[in-house]
Design a protein around this motif. Structure first.
Motif, short mmCIF file in Angstrom:
data_model
loop_
_atom_site.label_atom_id
_atom_site.label_comp_id
_atom_site.label_asym_id
_atom_site.label_seq_id
_atom_site.Cartn_x
_atom_site.Cartn_y
_atom_site.Cartn_z
N PHE A 161 -4.20 15.25 -5.30
CA PHE A 161 -5.28 14.43 -4.74
C PHE A 161 -4.73 13.08 -4.28
CE2 PHE A 161 -8.92 11.55 -5.18
CZ PHE A 161 -9.89 12.24 -4.51
N GLN A 162 -3.96 12.45 -5.17
CA GLN A 162 -3.41 11.13 -4.82
C GLN A 162 -2.44 11.22 -3.66
OE1 GLN A 162 -1.95 9.78 -8.67
NE2 GLN A 162 -3.56 8.24 -8.63
N LEU A 189 -8.92 5.03 -0.78
CA LEU A 189 -9.17 5.65 0.52
C LEU A 189 -10.09 4.77 1.35
CD1 LEU A 189 -8.31 8.27 1.87
CD2 LEU A 189 -10.37 9.35 1.01
N SER A 216 -9.06 6.42 -6.70
CA SER A 216 -8.43 6.93 -5.49
C SER A 216 -9.39 6.88 -4.31
CB SER A 216 -7.97 8.37 -5.71
OG SER A 216 -7.03 8.42 -6.76
N ILE A 222 -4.00 11.01 -0.37
CA ILE A 222 -4.36 9.64 0.03
C ILE A 222 -3.13 8.87 0.52
CG2 ILE A 222 -5.24 7.45 -0.82
CD1 ILE A 222 -7.15 9.07 -2.54
N PHE A 223 -2.00 9.06 -0.17
CA PHE A 223 -0.77 8.40 0.27
C PHE A 223 -0.44 8.81 1.70
CE2 PHE A 223 0.82 8.65 -4.39
CZ PHE A 223 -0.11 7.69 -4.74
N MET A 253 -4.71 16.17 -9.97
CA MET A 253 -4.88 14.73 -9.78
C MET A 253 -3.75 14.18 -8.90
SD MET A 253 -4.88 11.90 -12.80
CE MET A 253 -3.15 11.54 -12.79
#
Lengths: 118, 512
Positions: free
Chosen positions: A41-42, B173, B169, A45-46, A38
């Motif tokens: 995954f985040q 995005l 998330s 995106i960051f 998890m």
């Protein structure tokens, strides 16, 4: 093609992280590894946000705004998102501890067997 | 009182801090402080709502930064009804949780945080702000699900957390794509800028896809619904009622906001594929959700699958995208919250009184627990869509909208959804009223096991006067809440036509 890939390397890496994170979330039986997935995954995106704000040769708009300057907004947004991510991880790990205390294992299969035996 | 929009978000957050601080001084202050905050919240949101149902929404810029730069709070008819729904339901569930629920101060603090998060999601006018409130809602919902006893609730909360985080998330995005395309985060500004960029632009299309799919997870649309039954079944009764009534509902409201305020109907008209995907997701959710609900034996799991199917109906209204259908969606969101929350509370009441958590235990319930059986029956029939209950009005408007838009396959499924709902509720009503109650000996035994499972404390400083092991009795507050929900389901049904007219300016603005 190679040029295009080199140009978009940051995006590629961030989407690679998204893929790795998703795979870890789905394929791992260990719940701690799922939490790590998890996080990966985040992070993807960051990275995507930060990459989007990046301008070659630009400087941050501190006190004055030299041309060209980097947009500060995505950085601020990601700062918020990171804080959210940290709290999510904290809650997730707290739950993992509860699950471990209750079932004595972190393996999903084993937990499922224990809870079916009840 | 021009600061009212900011106040309704701040009030529950401050209340939650007050609960924790008060708990340091005297351990039993949690419930009174929470009730006072919830009451004040109802009053504040009510005052705000009287101003919001007009031709112009109430706008408020946080911190005085002007519109495209600062965060804006926008309250129109739809968001006001969501905020009011959150305030009223939270007060109702609180009356129930007094004796039934987890009763520690951290529980009440988290409860108020969730109210704050949901209210914020309802009235924000900024997509990133919406993401933050979405995560506040998510985090507190995970914590509340885990407030039950034993490993089951912790495991359910963990599963909910992992899936919910992926959804949020993806939403983030999507915000990233929209920001790259337009350079703004304000919803009103975004809708202008997105139109300028062009609805066929891949960046805009990707943003739409990610935002919508992210919210699908939160609404629990069919393929990504799996967290919901586990979470609802694993949570304590008052929590599953609260979460089922509000969290998915406000997420569905956010979906309406994103699709119609940010992307507008023109986007849907330009991208037939997006509309088709919405319609297909709606149909699959309605049908498969109902089929899964029929196959359940545990009441709370059945109710959770029923939610999947009912939110399919709201999704169908979004796909149809005309005024009638959207009015129906708004009515159904409010109605579903009252009905489903009431059903979860009633199932908790029945479980506390008789220990029955599966369908078999409902045999002859009408004799043993008339108030519980009556409320369950009324709410179940309201959910099926028997007039004059609110379930009927919502479905009627959505179906009428589908017929107006000549979306025949969708209209057929919406009408059939009534029969599908009947399939899983009728068998319970039949068991409650037309079957003999089981032997008394068996029911006493199950009552005992039910009592031990129903005592819920999370060990972090229980404030109640009950010790573990003594059976919690069904209190007057619990009965009153359950009967109140059943009455409200009927009253709302009668008032729904007026409400639909009241919403008209808001819906028109949404579709223009």
């Amino acid at each position: 093609m190679i040029d295009l890939l080199a140009d978009r390397l940051y995006y590629l890496v961030s989407f690679l992280l998204l893929g790795v994170g998703t795979y870890m979330l789905i394929a791992n039986r260990n719940v701690v590894k799922k939490v790590i997935g998890m996080n990966v995954f985040q992070t993807g995106i960051f990275l995507f946000f930060i990459t989007a704000a990046f301008v070659t040769g630009a400087s941050p708009p501190l006190l004055t705004a030299p041309e060209p300057y980097v947009s500060p907004l995505p950085h601020v947004l990601i700062l918020t998102a990171i804080v959210v991510g940290v709290s999510l991880t904290a809650v997730a790990l707290g739950l993992v501890v509860r699950v471990y205390e209750e079932y004595g294992t972190l393996n999903e299969e084993a937990i499922r067997q224990v809870s079916h035996d009840e | 009182m021009s600061d009212l929009p900011a106040l309704v978000v701040a009030l529950p957050l401050l209340g939650s801090v007050a609960v924790l601080l008060g708990g340091l001084v005297r351990p039993r202050t949690g419930w009174p402080i929470t009730v006072v905050t919830a009451l004040a919240q109802v009053l504040a949101v009510g005052t705000l709502a009287t101003r919001a149902f007009g031709d112009e929404p109430v706008r408020y810029v946080v911190g005085g930064f002007s519109r495209p730069f600062g965060i804006e709070l926008v309250v129109d008819g739809l968001s006001a009804s969501m905020a009011l729904l959150v305030a009223v339901v939270s007060l109702g569930v609180l009356a129930y949780a007094r004796t039934a629920g987890p009763r520690s101060n951290p529980f009440y603090a988290t409860y108020l945080l969730l109210v704050g998060g949901l209210t914020g999601m309802s009235i924000t006018g900024d997509v990133f702000n919406m993401y933050v409130f979405l995560e506040i809602t998510g985090l507190t919902a995970y914590a509340l699900v885990a407030s039950g006893d034993g490993g089951r609730s912790a495991l359910a909360a963990l599963k909910y957390l992992l899936v919910g985080t992926v959804g949020a998330s993806l939403f983030l995005l999507g915000i990233g794509y929209a920001y790259i395309a337009t350079g703004t985060l304000n919803m009103a500004d975004l809708s202008d800028q997105l139109a300028a960029v062009g609805y066929q632009d891949p960046l805009v299309q990707a943003a739409f896809g990610l935002l919508v799919v992210g919210l699908f997870v939160k609404v629990a649309v069919f393929p990504v619904h799996t967290w919901q039954p586990t979470a609802y079944a694993g949570a304590p009764d008052s929590v599953s009622a609260f979460i089922s009534a509000l969290v998915s509902t406000v997420a569905a409201y956010a979906l309406i906001r994103i699709v119609f305020t940010v992307f507008t109907v023109d986007f849907l008209a330009d991208n037939g594929f997006a509309q088709t995907v919405l319609a297909v997701a709606a149909v699959v959710s309605i049908v498969v959700g109902s089929l899964l609900a029929v196959s359940q034996t545990e009441i709370k799991r059945m109710l959770a699958y029923s939610s999947v199917s009912q939110f399919g109906l709201v999704l169908a209204a979004i796909a149809v995208a005309n005024g009638t259908a959207l009015t129906g969606a708004a009515i159904h969101l409010v109605g579903h919250a009252v009905m489903k929350g009431g059903l979860f509370l009633t199932s908790g009441l029945v479980a506390t009184e008789t220990g029955a958590r599966s369908i078999d235990g409902y045999d002859g319930l009408a004799e043993r627990l008339p108030s519980g059986a009556g409320a369950f029956g009324v709410l179940a029939l309201a959910m099926v869509g028997v007039p004059p209950a609110v379930g009927f009005v919502g479905k009627w408007y959505v179906a009428l909208g589908a017929v107006e838009a000549e979306a025949w396959p969708l209209a057929v499924v919406i009408f059939a959804s009534t029969l599908l709902t009947l399939a899983y509720f009728a068998r319970i009503v039949e068991r409650m009223y037309f079957r003999e109650a089981p032997e008394p000996a068996a029911s006493v035994e199950s009552a005992e096991t039910g009592a031990t499972t129903a005592v819920v404390t999370d060990g972090t400083g229980p404030t109640g006067d009950q010790t573990t092991g003594s059976a919690p009795r069904v209190s007057l507050g619990m009965r009153a809440t359950v009967v109140g929900a059943a009455v409200l389901a009927i009253v709302l049904g009668v008032a729904a036509f007026q409400y639909g007219q009241l919403l008209e300016p808001t819906i028109e603005r949404l579709l223009s």
